[in-house]
Design a protein around this motif. Sequence first.
Motif, PDB file in Angstrom:
ATOM      1  N   LEU A 392       0.831  -1.205   0.000  1.00  0.00           N
ATOM      2  CA  LEU A 392       0.000   0.000   0.000  1.00  0.00           C
ATOM      3  C   LEU A 392       0.866   1.256   0.000  1.00  0.00           C
ATOM      4  N   SER A 393       1.998   1.206   0.691  1.00  0.00           N
ATOM      5  CA  SER A 393       2.922   2.347   0.682  1.00  0.00           C
ATOM      6  C   SER A 393       3.480   2.589  -0.713  1.00  0.00           C
ATOM      7  N   VAL A 394       3.761   1.513  -1.444  1.00  0.00           N
ATOM      8  CA  VAL A 394       4.222   1.641  -2.828  1.00  0.00           C
ATOM      9  C   VAL A 394       3.159   2.330  -3.676  1.00  0.00           C
ATOM     10  N   LEU A 395       1.911   1.913  -3.524  1.00  0.00           N
ATOM     11  CA  LEU A 395       0.831   2.533  -4.299  1.00  0.00           C
ATOM     12  C   LEU A 395       0.695   4.008  -3.956  1.00  0.00           C
ATOM     13  N   LYS A 396       0.841   4.349  -2.696  1.00  0.00           N
ATOM     14  CA  LYS A 396       0.780   5.756  -2.286  1.00  0.00           C
ATOM     15  C   LYS A 396       1.851   6.574  -2.999  1.00  0.00           C
ATOM     16  N   SER A 397       3.045   6.012  -3.151  1.00  0.00           N
ATOM     17  CA  SER A 397       4.115   6.738  -3.837  1.00  0.00           C
ATOM     18  C   SER A 397       3.821   6.908  -5.321  1.00  0.00           C
ATOM     19  N   ARG A 398       2.954   6.043  -5.880  1.00  0.00           N
ATOM     20  CA  ARG A 398       2.564   6.149  -7.290  1.00  0.00           C
ATOM     21  C   ARG A 398       1.426   7.144  -7.504  1.00  0.00           C
ATOM     22  N   GLY A 399       0.821   7.611  -6.418  1.00  0.00           N
ATOM     23  CA  GLY A 399      -0.282   8.550  -6.549  1.00  0.00           C
ATOM     24  C   GLY A 399      -1.633   7.942  -6.325  1.00  0.00           C
ATOM     25  N   VAL A 400      -1.705   6.646  -5.974  1.00  0.00           N
ATOM     26  CA  VAL A 400      -2.984   6.021  -5.633  1.00  0.00           C
ATOM     27  C   VAL A 400      -3.342   6.451  -4.213  1.00  0.00           C
ATOM     28  N   LEU A 401      -4.571   6.901  -3.999  1.00  0.00           N
ATOM     29  CA  LEU A 401      -5.014   7.330  -2.679  1.00  0.00           C
ATOM     30  C   LEU A 401      -5.438   6.135  -1.843  1.00  0.00           C
ATOM     31  N   LEU A 402      -5.260   6.256  -0.526  1.00  0.00           N
ATOM     32  CA  LEU A 402      -5.622   5.206   0.417  1.00  0.00           C
ATOM     33  C   LEU A 402      -6.663   5.745   1.394  1.00  0.00           C
ATOM     34  N   ALA A 403      -7.608   4.892   1.762  1.00  0.00           N
ATOM     35  CA  ALA A 403      -8.606   5.229   2.775  1.00  0.00           C
ATOM     36  C   ALA A 403      -8.926   3.966   3.555  1.00  0.00           C
ATOM     37  N   THR A 404      -9.508   4.133   4.751  1.00  0.00           N
ATOM     38  CA  THR A 404      -9.891   2.976   5.554  1.00  0.00           C
ATOM     39  C   THR A 404     -11.401   2.896   5.665  1.00  0.00           C
ATOM     40  N   CYS A 405     -11.889   1.683   5.840  1.00  0.00           N
ATOM     41  CA  CYS A 405     -13.322   1.434   6.059  1.00  0.00           C
ATOM     42  C   CYS A 405     -13.415   0.200   6.936  1.00  0.00           C
TER      43      CYS A 405
END
Length: 709
Positions: A392-405
Amino acid sequence: MDAHEFKFSVFLSTVILESGILLAHGPLQQRIVLDAAWERPVRALSAAPFGRDAFTALAPDRAAAPAVFRALRERQLIVPEGCDEVAALRDSFGRRPEDSGHDAAAPAASWPASRYGLPQRLSTAAAAAGAGKPVRVLLIGGCVTQFTEEPLHALGRELGLDVRTEHVWPGPSADLARSVRRSRPDVTVYQPGVQPFLTGLFDGAHTCDDEERAHRLALMKNALTLSVRALAEALEGSLGLVHNVAPPALSPFGRFDFAEEYGLRRVVAELNLHIDRCVRGHSHLMVVDEERLVARYGAAALFDDLVFPFGHHGGSVDPGDERPHQLPALGRALAGEYLACLRAHRGIGRIKLVVTDLDGTLWPGIAADDGFDWIDGDATSRWTHLGLHQALSVLKSRGVLLATCSKGDAHATLGTWEKAADRLPLGPDDFVLHRINWLAKSENIADLCTRLGFTPDQVLFLDDNPVERAETATALPGLHVAEGPVHGFRELLLSSAALEGGRRTREAARRTDTTRAMLRREELRAGLDRNAFLRSLDVRVRVTRAGEEHLARAAELFNRTNQFTTTAWRTTPEELRRVLTEPDTHLHVGDVCDRFGDYGLTAACLVRNGTVTAFAMSCRVIGLDAAVPFLVAALEDGAGGRHALSAGLTGRIVVTDRNTPARELFADAGFEARGDDGLYLLTDPGRLPELSELPVTVLSATAAGAGGP
């Protein structure tokens, strides 16, 4: 009677198989397998000319007839009545030496004239279902690329694509360019590492010294430089995929490969680094990484050098079968890579937000009850969850947003997580929003979509609970829901083309921060009038005439923007570079910031021959009302600061299903609507807003005057 009549080719041959009927055109090496029910229509229509109506009338399924007819026409198994096929074939081979099985500049018999691989199978059911979006793939390479054709067709159908392939053997750069111009493909695959090239590097490595090996490697690098450059120019911005080279499973120098100055390991490494450098300079080219496929699936499962010579570089083989063939693993793997590259390059089906459950998914157990002692252990589950964090940290560095549910108490969960954040790859601040409560998860995800401006098909949901997965999938059609156990989530996140947004950029790496700033702005807006709100933000727009260093990001904005775009124009840096050589053409880019953050280069405006042909602004800055100031500053700079020269400028709005925010741009900037086709005209430059009176600060050479920034 039909206006046009057709006939089956004089070169048609058929073979009855257990699974259907094979139709083949020997000279053109074209083949296709149809269901057995097509045998009778083929036999009946082979006797005399026929029209489309007759073909449809005899088809076992009338809905399938158009697709089958088109497939047979594309392979020239069906030709127009009166066609002189012999003359056409002779002319084709005369004009296309590479298609005759030989490179005109190479010695005779350098290339095989055989066609390898399985023929495409077109079932009646697939034909009746209708074709997907057409994608034309040109394969330039050896037999390995031919073996990708059938899986390309099959995988394409699964993805809603109607993949049509053409194969040519590699030749000189001029032949390569001619093949591209003739085929006009959407995707061109170039496999330079075919047998004649690799034989000298691989098979002869043990027969020569380090100096000779270095010399052969240098020759190969020079050839690659010329070929990749010619490919990039011939493609004119369409996607090109360049194979690198997988290392053989064994080395002729055995366990002492390290002792050679130019051992096989070094030769492959330098060759692939050179391919990377050649491709890196062209934004419309990508590398098909054979080396990564070997690392993932194993050399023995894909390639044949445990049985065949090193330089043959074909797929894994069955030594007991004397026919030229390969087992299908490599063909399937490469076909998947080709289509994944296409999807990643075009942003097809791109996922912009990953929503993850917490307890049992991002960590084992219930954080509010069990805490984070699991971090100190060495159990498999510890490393599984840390691996998910890292992905998930890798995706964040690519510009993908993260959220929790997640179900639970937000205060207790976030408080416990915050205390352990410095021991984990991800803390609460790495997520743009949290939804931790007892509401249905589909309700929370729908709210996240509303807040962030996404549709469910742009969102991926991770949850260990199959009941929660089923509830969200049912309530939110289009939502991507990861299935299977938690330990499989990491592979999905790191391998899905939908989660790759192109080459890494500064703006992408900061997207979480800029989105959080956007959300804080929305909270501040309550209770303030519009102008007071904007002035409180201290919004600044820096407008610059685009240079070479801006083209990649400008093209990304034009390609990825779906909301604030006037024409939804798609382009490439190469096309922008050519367009900017035209007279009366200028491209401006805008960097936007406010007191919450710097959003980077988030706007682009292209004016060609007095018309704003493309305008795009990132959704992250839509709420800053920066579009009109940016447009006005770009137009004024293009006119050299002389308002009178702006008279007669036009703009156009091409309505899409998602660009509602951009539809009033020209009207808000003082243009007048002309007709109902989206055309706007600036009749009076005096109607352009005065930049100094807007609640947004514009920084540009024109706006600042002499000596400005």
